[in-house]
Design a protein around this motif. Structure first.
Motif, PDB file in Angstrom:
ATOM      1  N   LEU A 124     -20.038 -35.281   0.637  1.00 39.17           N
ATOM      2  CA  LEU A 124     -18.996 -35.784  -0.255  1.00 39.17           C
ATOM      3  C   LEU A 124     -17.740 -34.924  -0.361  1.00 39.17           C
ATOM      4  O   LEU A 124     -16.670 -35.445  -0.646  1.00 39.17           O
ATOM      5  N   VAL A 125     -17.856 -33.619  -0.167  1.00 36.67           N
ATOM      6  CA  VAL A 125     -16.689 -32.751  -0.323  1.00 36.67           C
ATOM      7  C   VAL A 125     -15.888 -32.748   0.981  1.00 36.67           C
ATOM      8  O   VAL A 125     -16.412 -32.392   2.030  1.00 36.67           O
ATOM      9  N   PRO A 126     -14.619 -33.134   0.924  1.00 36.86           N
ATOM     10  CA  PRO A 126     -13.832 -33.192   2.160  1.00 36.86           C
ATOM     11  C   PRO A 126     -13.352 -31.812   2.604  1.00 36.86           C
ATOM     12  O   PRO A 126     -13.182 -30.897   1.787  1.00 36.86           O
ATOM     13  N   LEU A 127     -13.143 -31.681   3.896  1.00 37.72           N
ATOM     14  CA  LEU A 127     -12.515 -30.472   4.425  1.00 37.72           C
ATOM     15  C   LEU A 127     -11.038 -30.504   4.048  1.00 37.72           C
ATOM     16  O   LEU A 127     -10.436 -31.562   3.961  1.00 37.72           O
ATOM     17  N   ARG A 128     -10.452 -29.350   3.868  1.00 35.87           N
ATOM     18  CA  ARG A 128      -9.028 -29.281   3.546  1.00 35.87           C
ATOM     19  C   ARG A 128      -8.373 -28.190   4.364  1.00 35.87           C
ATOM     20  O   ARG A 128      -9.029 -27.293   4.876  1.00 35.87           O
ATOM     21  N   LYS A 129      -7.064 -28.266   4.442  1.00 37.63           N
ATOM     22  CA  LYS A 129      -6.304 -27.278   5.202  1.00 37.63           C
ATOM     23  C   LYS A 129      -6.373 -25.927   4.503  1.00 37.63           C
ATOM     24  O   LYS A 129      -6.280 -25.847   3.279  1.00 37.63           O
ATOM     25  N   LYS A 130      -6.540 -24.883   5.289  1.00 35.40           N
ATOM     26  CA  LYS A 130      -6.560 -23.526   4.746  1.00 35.40           C
ATOM     27  C   LYS A 130      -5.138 -23.100   4.454  1.00 35.40           C
ATOM     28  O   LYS A 130      -4.260 -23.159   5.299  1.00 35.40           O
ATOM     29  N   LYS A 131      -4.902 -22.658   3.206  1.00 33.29           N
ATOM     30  CA  LYS A 131      -3.577 -22.164   2.841  1.00 33.29           C
ATOM     31  C   LYS A 131      -3.441 -20.740   3.349  1.00 33.29           C
ATOM     32  O   LYS A 131      -4.294 -19.897   3.146  1.00 33.29           O
ATOM     33  N   VAL A 132      -2.334 -20.465   3.985  1.00 37.72           N
ATOM     34  CA  VAL A 132      -2.115 -19.131   4.561  1.00 37.72           C
ATOM     35  C   VAL A 132      -1.520 -18.208   3.556  1.00 37.72           C
ATOM     36  O   VAL A 132      -0.787 -18.495   2.693  1.00 37.72           O
TER      37      VAL A 132
END
Length: 97
Positions: free
Chosen positions: A89-97
């Motif tokens: 259920l938890v989506p992947l997200r972009k890593k903040k740099v």
């Protein structure tokens, strides 16, 4: 396979995403296709753990007489359902740099 939020290509297996969910902010995984890093939201994982844990504990309060006989099975089901449903259920997200 789960899609990378950067390139939208399927590049993460169930077990890689499970590793991301378990480690939460400890490890970030790199997409095999585009080379960028992904993570999961700590808040989403935490809320789902609380919700699923609560739902799994409802039978304990509803049928306390059965819990003495099924403690080990109940513990296994609790852990498995927490990890499996959170990973799905938890989506992947972009890593903040």
């Amino acid at each position: 396979m789960f899609k990378c939020p950067h390139c939208n290509k399927r590049s993460f297996s169930f077990f890689q995403k499970l590793g991301i969910v378990i480690s939460m902010r400890g490890h970030d995984y790199q997409c095999k296709k585009c080379g960028r890093f992904v993570t999961v939201s700590f808040l989403q994982v935490f809320i789902l753990f609380l919700l699923i844990g609560f739902l799994n504990l409802l039978p304990v309060f509803a049928f306390p007489e059965y819990m003495e006989k099924t403690d080990n099975a109940f513990g296994f089901i609790l852990v498995f359902s927490l990890l499996f449903t959170t990973t799905i259920l938890v989506p992947l997200r972009k890593k903040k740099v």
